[in-house]
Design a protein around this motif. Structure first.
Motif, PDB file in Angstrom:
ATOM      1  N   GLY A   1      -8.301   7.068   5.565  1.00 45.03           N
ATOM      2  CA  GLY A   1      -7.267   6.683   4.611  1.00 45.03           C
ATOM      3  C   GLY A   1      -7.447   7.394   3.284  1.00 45.03           C
ATOM      4  N   TYR A   2      -6.373   7.428   2.499  1.00 41.93           N
ATOM      5  CA  TYR A   2      -6.396   8.093   1.186  1.00 41.93           C
ATOM      6  C   TYR A   2      -6.024   7.064   0.127  1.00 41.93           C
ATOM      7  CZ  TYR A   2      -5.167  11.384  -2.560  1.00 41.93           C
ATOM      8  OH  TYR A   2      -5.105  12.067  -3.738  1.00 41.93           O
ATOM      9  N   ILE A   3      -6.940   6.856  -0.839  1.00 43.82           N
ATOM     10  CA  ILE A   3      -6.692   5.879  -1.898  1.00 43.82           C
ATOM     11  C   ILE A   3      -5.726   6.478  -2.916  1.00 43.82           C
ATOM     12  CG2 ILE A   3      -7.707   4.450  -3.693  1.00 43.82           C
ATOM     13  CD1 ILE A   3     -10.303   4.432  -2.166  1.00 43.82           C
ATOM     14  N   ARG A   4      -4.490   5.966  -2.923  1.00 41.95           N
ATOM     15  CA  ARG A   4      -3.482   6.464  -3.871  1.00 41.95           C
ATOM     16  C   ARG A   4      -3.755   5.961  -5.282  1.00 41.95           C
ATOM     17  NH1 ARG A   4       2.557   5.667  -1.393  1.00 41.95           N
ATOM     18  NH2 ARG A   4       2.545   7.311   0.190  1.00 41.95           N
ATOM     19  N   SER A   5      -4.075   4.668  -5.400  1.00 44.50           N
ATOM     20  CA  SER A   5      -4.276   4.094  -6.724  1.00 44.50           C
ATOM     21  C   SER A   5      -5.246   2.922  -6.642  1.00 44.50           C
ATOM     22  CB  SER A   5      -2.942   3.622  -7.316  1.00 44.50           C
ATOM     23  OG  SER A   5      -2.385   2.585  -6.525  1.00 44.50           O
ATOM     24  N   VAL A   6      -5.852   2.589  -7.779  1.00 45.12           N
ATOM     25  CA  VAL A   6      -6.816   1.484  -7.874  1.00 45.12           C
ATOM     26  C   VAL A   6      -6.553   0.734  -9.177  1.00 45.12           C
ATOM     27  CG1 VAL A   6      -9.249   0.829  -7.877  1.00 45.12           C
ATOM     28  CG2 VAL A   6      -8.538   2.896  -6.689  1.00 45.12           C
ATOM     29  N   LYS A   7      -6.648  -0.591  -9.117  1.00 44.01           N
ATOM     30  CA  LYS A   7      -6.549  -1.388 -10.335  1.00 44.01           C
ATOM     31  C   LYS A   7      -7.434  -2.614 -10.195  1.00 44.01           C
ATOM     32  CE  LYS A   7      -2.377  -3.838  -8.776  1.00 44.01           C
ATOM     33  NZ  LYS A   7      -0.965  -4.119  -9.077  1.00 44.01           N
ATOM     34  N   LYS A   8      -7.790  -3.202 -11.315  1.00 43.17           N
ATOM     35  CA  LYS A   8      -8.608  -4.417 -11.315  1.00 43.17           C
ATOM     36  C   LYS A   8      -7.781  -5.603 -10.806  1.00 43.17           C
ATOM     37  CE  LYS A   8     -12.759  -3.799 -13.399  1.00 43.17           C
ATOM     38  NZ  LYS A   8     -12.946  -4.317 -14.735  1.00 43.17           N
ATOM     39  N   HIS A   9      -8.430  -6.493 -10.051  1.00 48.79           N
ATOM     40  CA  HIS A   9      -7.788  -7.739  -9.627  1.00 48.79           C
ATOM     41  C   HIS A   9      -7.555  -8.600 -10.878  1.00 48.79           C
ATOM     42  CE1 HIS A   9      -7.050 -11.523  -7.642  1.00 48.79           C
ATOM     43  NE2 HIS A   9      -7.169 -10.974  -6.433  1.00 48.79           N
ATOM     44  N   PRO A  10      -6.341  -9.147 -11.041  1.00 43.48           N
ATOM     45  CA  PRO A  10      -6.066  -9.899 -12.272  1.00 43.48           C
ATOM     46  C   PRO A  10      -6.872 -11.187 -12.405  1.00 43.48           C
ATOM     47  CG  PRO A  10      -4.250 -10.120 -10.709  1.00 43.48           C
ATOM     48  CD  PRO A  10      -5.166  -9.071 -10.158  1.00 43.48           C
ATOM     49  N   ASP A  11      -7.359 -11.725 -11.267  1.00 45.13           N
ATOM     50  CA  ASP A  11      -8.049 -13.017 -11.310  1.00 45.13           C
ATOM     51  C   ASP A  11      -9.490 -12.955 -10.812  1.00 45.13           C
ATOM     52  OD1 ASP A  11      -5.708 -14.342 -12.231  1.00 45.13           O
ATOM     53  OD2 ASP A  11      -4.935 -14.357 -10.188  1.00 45.13           O
ATOM     54  N   ALA A  12     -10.062 -11.747 -10.676  1.00 47.06           N
ATOM     55  CA  ALA A  12     -11.446 -11.625 -10.188  1.00 47.06           C
ATOM     56  C   ALA A  12     -12.101 -10.400 -10.820  1.00 47.06           C
ATOM     57  CB  ALA A  12     -11.473 -11.529  -8.665  1.00 47.06           C
ATOM     58  N   ASP A  13     -13.188 -10.600 -11.540  1.00 52.00           N
ATOM     59  CA  ASP A  13     -13.847  -9.512 -12.265  1.00 52.00           C
ATOM     60  C   ASP A  13     -14.545  -8.520 -11.345  1.00 52.00           C
ATOM     61  OD1 ASP A  13     -13.017 -10.605 -14.641  1.00 52.00           O
ATOM     62  OD2 ASP A  13     -14.880 -11.740 -14.969  1.00 52.00           O
ATOM     63  N   THR A  14     -14.881  -8.941 -10.116  1.00 49.93           N
ATOM     64  CA  THR A  14     -15.649  -8.064  -9.225  1.00 49.93           C
ATOM     65  C   THR A  14     -14.786  -7.361  -8.183  1.00 49.93           C
ATOM     66  OG1 THR A  14     -16.095  -9.896  -7.695  1.00 49.93           O
ATOM     67  CG2 THR A  14     -17.703  -9.508  -9.466  1.00 49.93           C
ATOM     68  N   LEU A  15     -13.460  -7.572  -8.209  1.00 54.37           N
ATOM     69  CA  LEU A  15     -12.586  -7.044  -7.160  1.00 54.37           C
ATOM     70  C   LEU A  15     -11.642  -5.959  -7.681  1.00 54.37           C
ATOM     71  CD1 LEU A  15     -11.556 -10.347  -5.328  1.00 54.37           C
ATOM     72  CD2 LEU A  15     -13.429  -8.793  -4.740  1.00 54.37           C
ATOM     73  N   TYR A  16     -11.433  -4.932  -6.823  1.00 56.37           N
ATOM     74  CA  TYR A  16     -10.396  -3.935  -7.052  1.00 56.37           C
ATOM     75  C   TYR A  16      -9.247  -4.182  -6.067  1.00 56.37           C
ATOM     76  CZ  TYR A  16     -13.269  -0.722  -9.884  1.00 56.37           C
ATOM     77  OH  TYR A  16     -14.015  -0.144 -10.874  1.00 56.37           O
ATOM     78  N   ILE A  17      -8.059  -3.777  -6.441  1.00 59.61           N
ATOM     79  CA  ILE A  17      -6.913  -3.742  -5.526  1.00 59.61           C
ATOM     80  C   ILE A  17      -6.546  -2.270  -5.344  1.00 59.61           C
ATOM     81  CG2 ILE A  17      -4.539  -4.454  -5.098  1.00 59.61           C
ATOM     82  CD1 ILE A  17      -5.022  -6.795  -7.037  1.00 59.61           C
ATOM     83  N   GLU A  18      -6.636  -1.782  -4.087  1.00 55.89           N
ATOM     84  CA  GLU A  18      -6.348  -0.377  -3.804  1.00 55.89           C
ATOM     85  C   GLU A  18      -5.078  -0.249  -2.966  1.00 55.89           C
ATOM     86  OE1 GLU A  18     -10.591  -1.447  -3.666  1.00 55.89           O
ATOM     87  OE2 GLU A  18      -9.754  -0.820  -1.719  1.00 55.89           O
ATOM     88  N   GLU A  19      -4.326   0.805  -3.214  1.00 51.94           N
ATOM     89  CA  GLU A  19      -3.188   1.176  -2.374  1.00 51.94           C
ATOM     90  C   GLU A  19      -3.645   2.359  -1.523  1.00 51.94           C
ATOM     91  OE1 GLU A  19       0.340   3.383  -3.889  1.00 51.94           O
ATOM     92  OE2 GLU A  19       1.402   1.514  -3.438  1.00 51.94           O
ATOM     93  N   ILE A  20      -3.767   2.137  -0.192  1.00 53.90           N
ATOM     94  CA  ILE A  20      -4.374   3.141   0.689  1.00 53.90           C
ATOM     95  C   ILE A  20      -3.362   3.613   1.731  1.00 53.90           C
ATOM     96  CG2 ILE A  20      -6.250   3.650   2.285  1.00 53.90           C
ATOM     97  CD1 ILE A  20      -7.935   1.576   0.931  1.00 53.90           C
ATOM     98  N   ASP A  21      -3.167   4.915   1.790  1.00 43.90           N
ATOM     99  CA  ASP A  21      -2.302   5.543   2.798  1.00 43.90           C
ATOM    100  C   ASP A  21      -3.136   5.810   4.047  1.00 43.90           C
ATOM    101  OD1 ASP A  21      -0.609   7.057   4.330  1.00 43.90           O
ATOM    102  OD2 ASP A  21      -0.048   8.447   2.734  1.00 43.90           O
ATOM    103  N   CYS A  22      -2.763   5.163   5.170  1.00 44.46           N
ATOM    104  CA  CYS A  22      -3.499   5.342   6.431  1.00 44.46           C
ATOM    105  C   CYS A  22      -2.669   6.119   7.458  1.00 44.46           C
ATOM    106  CB  CYS A  22      -3.892   3.982   7.002  1.00 44.46           C
ATOM    107  SG  CYS A  22      -5.047   3.065   5.971  1.00 44.46           S
ATOM    108  N   GLY A  23      -1.664   6.856   6.980  1.00 41.59           N
ATOM    109  CA  GLY A  23      -0.825   7.638   7.888  1.00 41.59           C
ATOM    110  C   GLY A  23       0.293   6.829   8.504  1.00 41.59           C
ATOM    111  N   GLU A  24       0.623   5.688   7.918  1.00 43.62           N
ATOM    112  CA  GLU A  24       1.696   4.835   8.431  1.00 43.62           C
ATOM    113  C   GLU A  24       2.926   4.947   7.533  1.00 43.62           C
ATOM    114  OE1 GLU A  24      -1.082   1.252  10.146  1.00 43.62           O
ATOM    115  OE2 GLU A  24      -1.062   1.605   7.989  1.00 43.62           O
ATOM    116  N   GLU A  25       3.977   4.195   7.873  1.00 41.10           N
ATOM    117  CA  GLU A  25       5.200   4.262   7.084  1.00 41.10           C
ATOM    118  C   GLU A  25       4.957   3.810   5.645  1.00 41.10           C
ATOM    119  OE1 GLU A  25       8.434   2.209   8.860  1.00 41.10           O
ATOM    120  OE2 GLU A  25       8.397   3.378  10.702  1.00 41.10           O
ATOM    121  N   LYS A  26       4.165   2.770   5.477  1.00 41.40           N
ATOM    122  CA  LYS A  26       3.881   2.244   4.145  1.00 41.40           C
ATOM    123  C   LYS A  26       2.376   2.205   3.917  1.00 41.40           C
ATOM    124  CE  LYS A  26       7.951  -0.798   3.949  1.00 41.40           C
ATOM    125  NZ  LYS A  26       8.396  -2.204   3.789  1.00 41.40           N
TER     126      LYS A  26
END
Length: 307
Positions: free
Chosen positions: A154-179
Motif C-alpha cells: 500500500g501507499y500512504i497518501r496522507s497522515v494526520k493525528k487522531h483527534p481524540d488519541a495522542d498515540t494514534l495516527y489516521i492514514e489514508e492508504i491506497d492498496c490498489g482498489e477503487e478507494k
C-alpha cells in the motif's frame, strides 16, 4: 702570560655555558614541536573520522530520499494510467528458460465416480444409519496458516493525528482498489508524520474493520516490533501499489475476504510472524515475498516479532 691564560679559560668556560644553554633550549624547542606534531596528527585523524560519519549519515539520508521520490513517482504514474513493469528476477528467468512443467495427473472422470456412488445405494444408507454421526471440529481447532492473510503493498497518501488519541495516527492508504482505505495506527511515538507520508508499506487488508477511539480502521499496517522499537515493514525495491505478498509453499490467494474474529485466525498466526537475524520478515522461517521483486524487510530489526 698567566693573566692571558686565565682570561682565555674564563672566556672558554663562558662560551661553553652559552653553548650548553642553547643546546638545552634547542632540545626543549624540539620537544615542543614534537608535541605539536602529535596533537596535529590526532586532530587530523579525529576530523577524518567525524567527516566519515557525517558522509555516511548523508549517504543514508540520500538513499531514503531517493527511495521516497521513486515511490512517489511510481504512485503518480499509476494514478495516471502508466503500467509498472518489473524486470524478471534470476529465478523467474530460469523457470521460463527451462520450459513449462509437466501437467499434473488428472483425476478419475466424474462420470466414473458417479457410477461408483450409484452402486448399492440401499447398503450405503443402512451403513450410515448404523454409524454414529461425527461431530464437526470447533472453529478454534481448524488448522490455519499465513495463507489466510490478505497482505498487499500500500501507499500512504496522507497522515494526520487522531483527534481524540495522542498515540494514534489516521492514514489514508491506497492498496490498489477503487478507494483508499482509512487506517488507524499507534505509531505516534515511533514516527514523525513526515516519515510516514508518501511511502510504500505492507498492509493486512482482510481484518474485520474496527473503530479505534471513534474512527473506523479498515486495515492494519504491518510492523516489526520489539519492547524498545517499532519499524514499518518495507516492500522490496520495484514494488507497486496493490502487489500481493506471498509465501513459498503456502496457498496464494486462498484468504477469506474478511477474517472472522470469533475464529481467532490472526491471533493464531501472529506468534509465527518473526524477523530473521538478517532483518527479513518471515512466517515460520518462510520470507514475505513479492513475486519477481524480492522480500520484505525491516533492516534494523533482528529476531523480533511482527504485528
Amino acid at each position: 702570560m698567566i693573566v692571558a691564560r686565565s682570561l682565555l679559560r674564563m672566556a672558554a668556560a663562558d662560551t661553553l655555558k652559552r653553548l650548553e644553554l642553547r643546546a638545552k633550549q634547542a632540545d626543549e624547542t624540539i620537544g615542543y614541536l614534537k608535541q605539536q606534531v602529535e596533537a596535529l596528527k590526532k586532530h587530523a585523524v579525529s576530523s577524518l573520522a567525524d567527516e566519515e560519519v557525517r558522509l555516511e549519515a548523508e549517504n543514508e539520508q540520500l538513499k531514503k530520499d531517493i527511495e521516497n521520490m521513486k515511490n512517489k513517482l511510481i504512485y503518480l504514474e499509476t494514478q495516471n494510467g502508466f503500467k509498472q513493469v518489473a524486470l524478471p528476477s534470476a529465478a523467474v528467468a530460469s523457470a521460463v528458460s527451462s520450459g513449462p512443467s509437466a501437467p499434473p495427473a488428472q483425476a478419475a472422470p466424474a462420470k466414473e465416480a458417479a457410477k461408483a456412488n450409484d452402486k448399492q445405494p440401499n447398503e450405503k444408507a443402512k451403513k450410515k444409519e448404523g454409524k454414529p454421526q461425527k461431530q464437526k471440529p470447533k472453529a478454534a481447532d481448524e488448522p490455519v496458516d499465513v495463507s489466510a492473510l490478505d497482505l498487499r503493498v500500500g501507499y500512504i497518501r496522507s497522515v494526520k493525528k487522531h483527534p481524540d488519541a495522542d498515540t494514534l495516527y489516521i492514514e489514508e492508504i491506497d492498496c490498489g482498489e477503487e478507494k483508499p482505505r482509512n487506517v488507524v495506527s499507534g505509531l505516534v511515538k515511533h514516527y514523525e508524520i513526515s516519515q510516514m507520508s508518501e511511502r510504500l508499506v505492507i498492509v493486512c487488508c482482510n481484518l474485520k474493520p474496527a473503530k479505534m477511539r471513534g474512527v473506523l480502521s479498515q486495515a492494519m499496517v504491518m510492523c516489526a516490533s520489539s519492547p524498545e522499537k517499532v519499524e514499518l515493514l518495507d516492500p522490496p525495491e520495484g514494488s507497486v501499489i496493490g502487489d500481493r505478498v506471498s509465501f513459498e509453499g503456502y496457498a496464494f490467494g486462498d484468504y477469506p475476504p474478511q477474517m472472522n474474529p470469533k475464529k481467532k485466525i490472526w491471533e493464531r498466526i501472529q506468534p509465527d510472524l518473526q524477523m530473521s537475524d538478517a532483518g527479513v520478515a518471515t512466517y515460520k522461517g518462510t520470507p514475505f515475498k513479492v513475486e519477481g521483486k524480492g522480500v520484505c524487510t525491516a533492516p534494523s530489526m533482528k529476531n523480533s516479532g511482527i504485528k
